[in-house]
Enzyme design. Structure first.
Site, PDB file in Angstrom:
ATOM      1  N   ALA A 155       1.063  -0.818   0.841  1.00 33.03           N
ATOM      2  CA  ALA A 155      -0.098   0.029   0.047  1.00 33.03           C
ATOM      3  C   ALA A 155       0.848   1.378   0.299  1.00 33.03           C
ATOM      4  O   ALA A 155       0.277   2.485  -0.845  1.00 33.03           O
ATOM      5  CB  ALA A 155      -0.833  -0.014   1.097  1.00 33.03           C
ATOM      6  N   TYR A 156       2.542   1.783   0.546  1.00 28.78           N
ATOM      7  CA  TYR A 156       2.580   2.476   0.276  1.00 28.78           C
ATOM      8  C   TYR A 156       2.845   2.818  -1.084  1.00 28.78           C
ATOM      9  O   TYR A 156       3.117   4.258  -0.848  1.00 28.78           O
ATOM     10  CB  TYR A 156       4.202   2.243   0.759  1.00 28.78           C
ATOM     11  CG  TYR A 156       5.121   3.216   0.386  1.00 28.78           C
ATOM     12  CD1 TYR A 156       5.946   3.929   1.674  1.00 28.78           C
ATOM     13  CD2 TYR A 156       6.377   3.141  -0.329  1.00 28.78           C
ATOM     14  CE1 TYR A 156       6.319   5.122   1.420  1.00 28.78           C
ATOM     15  CE2 TYR A 156       7.249   4.559  -0.290  1.00 28.78           C
ATOM     16  CZ  TYR A 156       7.347   4.876   0.612  1.00 28.78           C
ATOM     17  OH  TYR A 156       8.060   6.392   0.189  1.00 28.78           O
ATOM     18  N   GLY A 157       3.440   1.736  -1.801  1.00 28.62           N
ATOM     19  CA  GLY A 157       3.746   1.803  -3.533  1.00 28.62           C
ATOM     20  C   GLY A 157       2.340   2.792  -3.970  1.00 28.62           C
ATOM     21  O   GLY A 157       2.421   3.909  -4.707  1.00 28.62           O
ATOM     22  N   LYS A 160       1.087   6.732  -3.221  1.00 32.63           N
ATOM     23  CA  LYS A 160       2.034   7.421  -3.314  1.00 32.63           C
ATOM     24  C   LYS A 160       1.998   7.479  -4.833  1.00 32.63           C
ATOM     25  O   LYS A 160       1.918   8.342  -5.514  1.00 32.63           O
ATOM     26  CB  LYS A 160       4.280   6.526  -3.356  1.00 32.63           C
ATOM     27  CG  LYS A 160       4.367   6.352  -2.092  1.00 32.63           C
ATOM     28  CD  LYS A 160       4.513   8.125  -1.357  1.00 32.63           C
ATOM     29  CE  LYS A 160       5.328   8.442   0.012  1.00 32.63           C
ATOM     30  NZ  LYS A 160       5.073   9.443   0.365  1.00 32.63           N
TER      31      LYS A 160
END
Length: 240
Positions: A155-157, A160
């Site tokens: 979910a970070y990618g 972002k």
């Protein structure tokens, strides 16, 4: 005289990494910095750096995942400051890279909230103060996943990458307003997040977090007033 003198700029993630470097540089340039962060010791270091350079800093210990307190934050500021000239979203965190098939739902939601929900909701709640400024600049911090497909960032990618669309959407919804929204990819720099996620890469192989500060200052300055709703890379801005 610096064009940042007496401007009021909020920086999230200001207790460490890029956020701390941006906040310190703004303070040195004469801005009044509102520094948000979870680490009170780190915020104290940021304030000391700013005040030692002759700047002014208001440190606000704040957890961006505590969405119920966003309104209280706005109310505490609206009568203290006339406006906000800038809002820089540098806050971010990730414990480790994990394949999608193994990531836990709570970690997935947390990454979406801190990297996508929080910067957009903080922008929303601070918008009345940003509207009061002659020409405010809002800068979202993205990463290499903005244009590159990379595995294991879950979910970070995803969050972002979505920020580029978020900045564009904000700008499309305010086409004729003096305030502007852009997304900046600082690239790989030496931060605590880098050490956790690129453990096999020697820190000396990447530049210090301070190296990308000029790109942030450019997007906060009048020189970038034609940049609106753009997704930019620090390396491209620093080449000029």
């Amino acid at each position: 005289m610096s064009e940042f003198k007496d401007r009021i700029i909020m920086v999230t993630g200001a207790s460490d990494g890029i956020g701390q470097q941006v906040a310190a540089a703004l303070g040195e340039a004469g801005a009044n910095v509102i520094a948000l962060g979870r680490n009170e010791e780190g915020l104290q270091q940021t304030m000391e750096r700013i005040e030692d350079s002759g700047g002014r800093c208001l440190c606000v210990p704040f957890d961006l995942l505590d969405f119920d307190n966003y309104g209280k934050l706005f109310l505490s500021l609206k009568d203290q400051i006339p406006h906000l000239d800038g809002l820089v979203h540098c806050a971010g965190s990730i414990d480790r890279c994990t394949p999608m098939q193994y990531v836990k739902s709570k970690d997935f939601r947390k990454m979406l909230d801190i990297h996508l929900t929080a910067p957009n909701m903080l922008t929303q709640i601070m918008l009345p103060l940003l509207k009061r400024a002659p020409a405010a600049s809002i800068v979202f911090t993205s990463c290499d996943m903005i244009k590159e497909d990379q595995a294991n960032w879950h979910a970070y990618g995803l969050a972002k990458r979505a920020l580029a669309y978020a900045a564009s959407m904000w700008q499309m919804e305010s086409p004729d307003k003096p305030y502007r929204f852009n997304t900046l990819n600082p690239g790989r720099v030496r931060t605590a997040l880098f050490k956790r996620t690129f453990g096999g890469e020697h820190p000396k192989m990447v530049p210090a977090s301070s190296s990308v500060v000029p790109a942030y200052l450019y997007l906060l300055s009048d020189a970038s007033k034609e940049q609106r709703g753009q997704s930019l890379h620090a390396a491209d801005l620093l080449k000029d």
